[in-house]
Design a protein around this motif. Structure first.
Motif, PDB file in Angstrom:
ATOM      1  N   ASN A 451      36.429 -48.584 -97.689  1.00 38.70           N
ATOM      2  CA  ASN A 451      36.318 -48.951 -96.281  1.00 38.70           C
ATOM      3  C   ASN A 451      35.438 -50.191 -96.153  1.00 38.70           C
ATOM      4  O   ASN A 451      34.525 -50.401 -96.955  1.00 38.70           O
ATOM      5  N   ALA A 452      35.689 -50.989 -95.139  1.00 37.79           N
ATOM      6  CA  ALA A 452      34.899 -52.202 -94.916  1.00 37.79           C
ATOM      7  C   ALA A 452      34.903 -52.516 -93.424  1.00 37.79           C
ATOM      8  O   ALA A 452      35.706 -51.976 -92.663  1.00 37.79           O
ATOM      9  N   GLY A 470      41.349 -49.568 -97.560  1.00 40.58           N
ATOM     10  CA  GLY A 470      42.159 -48.612 -96.812  1.00 40.58           C
ATOM     11  C   GLY A 470      41.822 -48.562 -95.349  1.00 40.58           C
ATOM     12  O   GLY A 470      42.574 -48.008 -94.546  1.00 40.58           O
ATOM     13  N   LEU A 471      40.668 -49.138 -94.978  1.00 44.66           N
ATOM     14  CA  LEU A 471      40.260 -49.184 -93.575  1.00 44.66           C
ATOM     15  C   LEU A 471      39.328 -50.370 -93.391  1.00 44.66           C
ATOM     16  O   LEU A 471      38.195 -50.355 -93.878  1.00 44.66           O
ATOM     17  N   PHE A 472      39.814 -51.396 -92.700  1.00 43.96           N
ATOM     18  CA  PHE A 472      38.932 -52.490 -92.301  1.00 43.96           C
ATOM     19  C   PHE A 472      38.708 -52.345 -90.805  1.00 43.96           C
ATOM     20  O   PHE A 472      39.619 -52.494 -89.993  1.00 43.96           O
ATOM     21  N   VAL A 568      48.787 -52.934 -90.411  1.00 39.40           N
ATOM     22  CA  VAL A 568      48.111 -52.712 -89.139  1.00 39.40           C
ATOM     23  C   VAL A 568      48.092 -51.225 -88.834  1.00 39.40           C
ATOM     24  O   VAL A 568      49.128 -50.556 -88.906  1.00 39.40           O
ATOM     25  N   MET A 569      46.910 -50.720 -88.473  1.00 40.38           N
ATOM     26  CA  MET A 569      46.777 -49.295 -88.168  1.00 40.38           C
ATOM     27  C   MET A 569      46.150 -49.132 -86.781  1.00 40.38           C
ATOM     28  O   MET A 569      45.153 -49.774 -86.460  1.00 40.38           O
ATOM     29  N   SER A 704      40.274 -43.372 -98.928  1.00 37.25           N
ATOM     30  CA  SER A 704      39.622 -44.621 -98.554  1.00 37.25           C
ATOM     31  C   SER A 704      38.192 -44.264 -98.174  1.00 37.25           C
ATOM     32  O   SER A 704      37.956 -43.529 -97.216  1.00 37.25           O
ATOM     33  N   ILE A 705      37.238 -44.787 -98.946  1.00 33.31           N
ATOM     34  CA  ILE A 705      35.860 -44.303 -98.881  1.00 33.31           C
ATOM     35  C   ILE A 705      34.884 -45.478 -98.908  1.00 33.31           C
ATOM     36  O   ILE A 705      35.293 -46.641 -99.046  1.00 33.31           O
TER      37      ILE A 705
END
Length: 756
Positions: A451-452, A470-472, A568-569, A704-705
């Protein structure tokens, strides 16, 4: 009458009284008369701290026989609350307050209204100043302002007359010489140790009442000019040339430095008859009192930035410009402060600075962002820190567990050094796994992403060997800006992130603000009165209503990903139509760019976050439209348990290894089978080894960590046989053991799998 004129009238008369040769008690007797007359108040009383209790020292309107007889403990009665909390009270009906305490010897039963302010000296309450009136009414702001200004002047005059008990005013202020452990809040994780260095030397204000108001005003103007030059110069330092969110933090900081409202309030304090130093301190005291009343952490952090600037301005105007940063750190040091601004932190030599400990501070503070970029561990909310430590004391910072050890014993130091060495060894071992793909013992590839939320976070991608981002979290750029970020700034950030990823996938979550992540430029009647912010107007709900915000971000992401794959999420999707509406915004922007013959992404992959439990009931409708889905365990857990994760009383009431959570997640996994979709868990749950073990046992193959968890999870993956843990989890979910966590630990221990 204005607040300045009212306070000035009082100060002029007080100055005459204090310049007289009258004894101290006589002066106080005249002071309460002057204040009572000026504010047209039937009662005015002064309580001073003596031998650890507040003693009625002078009064106008109460029974004179109560003077030196009526005494209140700190926290006892209204005056005790004012002194204990260093807060202002303004009550139309004093008896209605839960802390009201009636003392019959005072004869105050006929008075209804009450207003009181603390008399503060050296940041500690040394007494209180209060007024009362027969009629039930709240005192006007102008009257409260006059009281607060008067109390500030009284504090210096009372202290100079040695009328306060300094020993008890410090309240446990005598620094211990033995070891002591203080618990706080981990703000930036890590370990560090060194000598305690106080960030800010105390500035003594020797003159409170001004002789020449205009001269004081000019001193403040010159100090403002110098301070603004310093802030502007910081933006030209080498580290700011690299870009990053800390640049935007400094821009917000600069906004405060040029804020006309702040300088106007200081000028108003000078108009009331204060010197430049006293005026700055007066406004700063008001800021501190407001901070104690603020529940919004983001707004409180902005107030901390303003206090940081006040400290800088006070040092300049008094000629005491330097902080500890100016003197330089001579050896490994831990910085100690009540609070710290982002620009202040950047002035320190990061080679010598091994940690920061704050009495206040929060996870959302601007300084935390800068500290994280500098790699400095930070512990905040270390209550009572400043009065329990001396400059030069040894201090050990454990920001992994949120503890601070003062003056450690040799045994404590040895244990800390061993842990530090072990941490280094583990980090080295995890670093060796950087280029090793995480396959289980049975040969299944587990995708471990990170994650960022910052441009600077992207350096961890290469360092950890994560499979991608996995997650920006795109919202941070919105949170640190004073206005809605311009589209070109957003585009530049997203492009820089994709460049830094060097071909590895990055999933951009569209902006998740609102609720507890409030921004001033997107205020709303709904948001301002949201009693349950986690369940309210936030994330995708806000973005769909604020169409311009969503369009701007969509265009920025599409332009930044030209020639590349864009993932895009959408956050907090509750029903399929919300996803469809959000995707339509991107489709419209894509059509516009196509018509303008702009470069387009090679591929666009859309996904959703499953955080709202309702979405699990309509997955069959939504899954055909998705390429990927991420389960956000942080929000999902609080929604499932109806337990606010920010409430400390509820923090331990739910467990990620509860059968309720695991059964829910297992059902989601089963629901995605047969669909070509990447299913991941993103959140703190996936970064914990025991929880990650359970997740793999119910079928999760993508995590995603946090970057710090990538190495430990990759190491764990290589020890697992999926068939074994899957069989065990199926049995436990069908018939849950009394303690799922204990059962998992025992299972792992039997196979020599470390789950810590």
């Amino acid at each position: 009458m204005t607040a300045a004129a009212s306070a000035r009238q009082i100060l002029t008369r007080l100055h005459e009284v204090m310049a007289s040769r009258m004894h101290a008690q006589g002066k106080l007797d005249q002071v309460v008369e002057i204040i009572g007359e000026s504010l047209d108040s039937e009662v005015c009383s002064i309580y001073l701290l003596r031998e650890g209790v507040l003693e009625l020292y002078a009064t106008r309107g109460l029974n004179p026989q109560a003077v030196h007889v009526t005494k209140l403990g700190l926290g006892e009665g209204l005056n005790g609350i004012i002194a204990s909390n260093i807060e202002t009270l303004n009550l139309a009906e004093a008896k209605a307050h839960p802390d009201f305490l009636y003392r019959p010897e005072t004869g105050e039963e006929k008075f209804h209204s009450f207003a009181g302010v603390p008399i503060v000296h050296r940041e500690r309450a040394v007494g209180t100043l209060c007024v009362q009136h027969v009629d039930p009414r709240r005192y006007e702001d102008v009257e409260i302002e006059a009281l607060q200004t008067t109390a500030m002047v009284l504090s210096e005059l009372i202290a100079n007359a040695e009328m306060v008990d300094e020993e008890h005013a410090l309240l446990l202020g005598e620094v211990d010489t033995g070891p002591e452990i203080i618990e706080g809040l981990a703000l930036v994780k890590g370990l560090g140790g060194g000598q305690a260095v106080f960030h800010q030397p105390r500035i003594q204000i020797t003159q409170v009442v001004a002789d020449d108001t205009e001269a004081e005003r000019q001193r403040v103007y010159r100090a403002f000019d110098k301070m603004r030059d310093q802030i502007d110069a910081m933006g030209k330092e080498p580290e700011f040339g690299k870009g990053g969110e800390h640049v935007e933090v400094l821009e917000t900081y600069r906004m405060f430095a040029y804020d006309e409202g702040w300088s106007r309030r200081i000028n108003e304090a000078i108009d009331s008859g204060l010197t430049a130093e006293a005026a700055i301190e007066r406004v700063q005291q008001r800021t501190r009192m407001r901070m104690r009343e603020i529940d919004d952490p983001l707004l409180a952090d902005r107030m901390h930035d303003l206090e940081d600037l006040s400290n800088r301005l006070l040092r300049i105007v008094s000629g005491q410009i330097g902080t500890a940063a100016g003197q330089g750190l001579r050896r490994d040091s831990v910085l100690v402060a009540r609070n710290l601004g982002p620009a202040e932190l950047l002035e320190y030599d990061r080679r010598r600075l091994k940690g920061v400990v704050l009495e206040e501070g929060s996870l959302t503070a601007h300084m935390v962002i800068v500290a994280r970029a500098m790699g400095i561990p930070v512990v905040g909310r270390a209550k009572g820190l400043l009065r329990r430590i001396s400059d030069g004391d040894e201090i050990l910072v454990d920001a992994d567990n949120g503890t601070v050890t003062l003056r450690p014993s040799p045994q404590m130091r040895e244990a800390f050094d061993m842990r530090f060495a072990k941490t280094r060894e583990r980090q080295a071992a995890y670093a060796e796994l950087r280029d090793v793909e995480p396959f289980t013992r049975c040969g299944t590839r587990i995708t471990v992403m990170m994650n960022a939320g910052l441009r600077d976070d992207m350096s961890a991608l290469a360092m950890t060997g994560a499979d991608g981002v996995g997650l920006f979290r795109t919202e941070f750029q919105f949170l640190v800006s004073s206005t809605l970020p311009q589209r070109d700034r957003q585009t530049r950030l997203y492009k820089d992130v994709l460049d830094a990823a060097a071909g590895k996938p990055v999933i951009f979550r569209t902006v998740d603000i609102g609720g507890d992540k409030a921004v001033p430029y997107l205020s709303s009647d709904i948001a301002e009165h949201d009693e349950n912010p986690a369940l309210g107007w936030r994330a995708l709900r806000l973005a769909l209503e604020r169409e311009g915000l969503m369009k701007s971000q969509a265009r920025s992401l599409l332009e930044a990903a030209a020639g590349r794959t864009l993932n895009v999420m959408f956050p907090m999707v509750s029903e399929p139509w919300e996803f469809d509406t959000a995707k339509l915004v991107f489709d419209e922007q894509l059509d516009w760019l196509r018509k303008q013959r702009k470069p387009l992404p090679e591929e666009i992959r859309y996904g959703a976050m499953l955080e709202v439990p309702a979405l699990a009931e309509v997955l069959d409708e939504l899954l055909p439209r998705l390429k990927f889905m991420s389960i956000g365990t942080n929000d999902l857990t609080q929604f499932l348990f109806a337990a606010d994760r920010a409430n400390p009383k509820l923090a331990e009431r739910y467990d990620w290894l509860s059968p309720a959570i695991l059964r829910f997640l297992a059902r989601v996994v089963r629901g995605t089978m047969g669909h070509e979709i990447d299913l991941a868990v993103c959140g703190e749950m996936g970064g914990r080894r025991l929880e990650a073990l359970a997740l793999m046992g119910i079928g999760i193959r993508r995590l995603s960590i946090t970057p710090a968890s990538v190495g430990p999870i990759k190491e764990l993956v290589r020890k697992i046989d999926l068939a074994e843990i899957t069989a065990a989890m199926q049995g436990w979910l069908a018939s849950p053991p009394p303690d799922m966590r204990a059962a998992l630990r025992h299972w792992a221990s039997e196979r020599e799998i470390d789950t810590d």
